[in-house]
Design an enzyme around this catalytic site. Structure first.
Site, PDB file in Angstrom:
ATOM      1  N   CYS A 140      -1.107   8.842   3.276  1.00  0.00           N
ATOM      2  CA  CYS A 140      -1.038   8.197   1.968  1.00  0.00           C
ATOM      3  C   CYS A 140      -2.274   8.492   1.137  1.00  0.00           C
ATOM      4  O   CYS A 140      -2.258   8.353  -0.089  1.00  0.00           O
ATOM      5  CB  CYS A 140      -0.838   6.686   2.118  1.00  0.00           C
ATOM      6  N   GLU A 187       0.878  -1.177   0.000  1.00  0.00           N
ATOM      7  CA  GLU A 187       0.000   0.000   0.000  1.00  0.00           C
ATOM      8  C   GLU A 187       0.904   1.212   0.000  1.00  0.00           C
ATOM      9  O   GLU A 187       1.557   1.516   0.998  1.00  0.00           O
ATOM     10  CB  GLU A 187      -0.922  -0.027   1.223  1.00  0.00           C
TER      11      GLU A 187
END
Length: 490
Positions: free
Chosen positions: A294, A255
């Site tokens: 993120c 990720e």
């Protein structure tokens, strides 16, 4: 102070001084982090042979109950973690997302496992498949626990949530974990693991933590182990191509940070609620965790005729958000994790200015409340403008991992979709429109490039958790640059 690792059933201080970490607000030293001297082969063996064996003897419900009891005890002691979290530059709101958000995820997984999984060690999946004419030859799918370890390499921005959202499903599955927190904020992860160990919720070997380098850890993994990574796309690619991971086809879930977008529909006027929602969401994503997420909005895609209104409105909202020491009244934005991160963000902004212009912030002329901006890790809220996003491509390639975003114009709706695609894969994109036809086109055309698409309008805004909030029942991940992996998802 030297931070300890918890491996092979005991706390261990590295034999070298290691890396020094600092308080993000004051610049004062917090601790040294080193894993020098750890035998990583022993760590993996202890996880497999001691932790894994004991976990596999517990049922799904046993493991879920242990997680629930763990989360209850940690939640009761949350103020200790908030106090430590402040040293990372986090405000109370930032800490809430990380600490209580992480523990809430554990509660959710524990409840889901109790509700949907059997009180057994094996999961029967799907219906019986008849494989012969008379029905005497049948097939069933069953899921069993891997007799390996789950290695979790985490990012610095969510030292609690990022750790817990991986720990919970691994332990429910009966697989012991080896946590590797990012060094700059490892002291917060270590503090929570210390309480988990002291609480005795899981058998020895179920949870180990390595503070410092992982050394040759990956070389000791085999086909029954798994690796999950959260962090930069460049680091993730290096880990994914580790010779042992390739040779043994070790499952690797990534990720990665991505250039997430927010798209303002062409139908939205400046007087519409969606216009203000758009500005609020961007300013929130720029300032929560000081933009170190993120999922933060890096690319703002707007109709060309509304560029000035967006920049002016966003600047006004950002000017109202005070930055500094979160313990001071009125401060709503904290520091970056370190002075090194400040330098990195400044370097990436400098790269972006080769093709973009700074229209807000971006200079050393900014105010910090209750702290010295030359000692703490502070960076100003910065908005850039890229006038030709199809010709000037750095905005689709370079990420400044801080309170930075770039506004880009589009003329037709198809252009907005094509601009969003230029990010080459993102964790999330959000669409702001009250026109269902417009919204449907934006979502269905851009969805393949994004792991999650959020629709935000006047009807759902009150209950929506917003652009940047991964939720346990939904898959979190994205294609391409975002890593091609999946986290969460129930």
């Amino acid at each position: 102070m030297k931070l300890s690792s918890y491996v092979c059933g005991k706390w261990y201080e590295g034999t070298s001084q290691g890396v020094e970490t600092f308080n993000a607000v004051t610049g004062e030293a917090v601790c040294h982090v080193s894993s020098e001297g750890i035998n990583f082969a022993d760590v993996v063996r202890f996880g497999r042979e001691v932790g894994g064996k004991a976990l596999r003897e517990m049922t799904f419900h046993d493991r879920a109950l242990a997680l629930k009891n763990m989360a209850k005890a940690l939640m009761a002691d949350k103020e200790k973690f908030y106090e430590i979290s402040a040293q990372t530059g986090a405000t109370r709101a930032d800490g809430w997302v990380d600490i209580e958000g992480g523990l809430g995820t554990v509660f959710s997984y524990a409840s889901l496992a109790t509700r949907e999984l059997p009180n057994d060690t094996v999961l029967v999946e799907g219906e019986t498949e008849t494989l012969s004419k008379n029905g005497s030859f049948l097939g069933r799918h069953i899921l069993t626990s891997k007799p390996g370890v789950s290695v979790h390499i985490n990012a610095f921005n969510f030292p609690i949530w990022g750790m817990l959202e991986k720990i919970a499903p691994s332990l429910i599955a009966g697989v012991p974990v080896i946590v590797k927190p990012a060094t700059p904020s490892a002291y917060l992860s270590e503090a929570m693991v210390r309480d988990i160990v002291d609480g005795g919720y899981f058998p020895a070997g179920a949870i180990q933590i390595i503070c410092g380098s992982v050394g040759d850890l990956l070389e000791h993994l085999n086909e029954q182990d798994v690796v999950t990574f959260t962090g930069s796309a460049s680091t993730g690619r290096k880990l994914r191509t580790h010779p042992n991971i390739i040779e043994n086809s070790i499952p690797f879930t990534m990720e990665a940070d991505s250039l997430n977008a927010a798209i303002l529909g062409k139908s939205v006027s400046e007087d519409d609620p969606e216009f203000d929602l758009f500005l609020r969401e961007i300013s929130k994503e720029m300032t929560i965790k000081a933009g170190q997420k993120c999922t933060a909005i890096r690319r703002v895609i707007v109709p060309r005729e509304k560029v000035k209104a967006v920049i002016d409105g966003l600047s006004t909202k950002l000017d109202k958000i005070a930055m500094g020491d979160a313990s001071q009244e009125g401060v709503r934005m904290g520091a970056l994790i370190s002075r090194d991160q400040v330098r990195d963000v400044a370097e990436q902004v400098a790269r972006l200015t080769q093709e973009c212009e700074i229209v807000h912030g971006g200079s050393d002329d900014f105010e910090v409340i209750g702290a010295d901006k030359n000692k703490g890790a502070f960076y100003p809220k910065t908005v850039l403008y890229c006038d030709r996003p199809f010709e000037k491509t750095l905005v689709h390639e370079v990420e400044a991992f801080g309170p930075v975003t770039t506004v880009m114009p589009y003329d037709e709706l198809d252009d907005a979709i094509d601009i969003a695609k230029l990010g080459k894969g993102s964790l999330v994109a959000s669409v702001y429109s009250y026109d269902n036809v417009e919204t449907k086109k934006l979502v269905t055309s851009a969805a393949a490039w994004h792991g999650r698409m959020l629709i935000l309008n006047r009807d759902c805004a009150k209950e929506s958790t917003g652009h940047g909030s991964p939720l346990m029942p939904l898959v979190h991940g994205g294609p391409g640059r975002a890593g091609g992996g999946e986290e969460l998802g129930g």
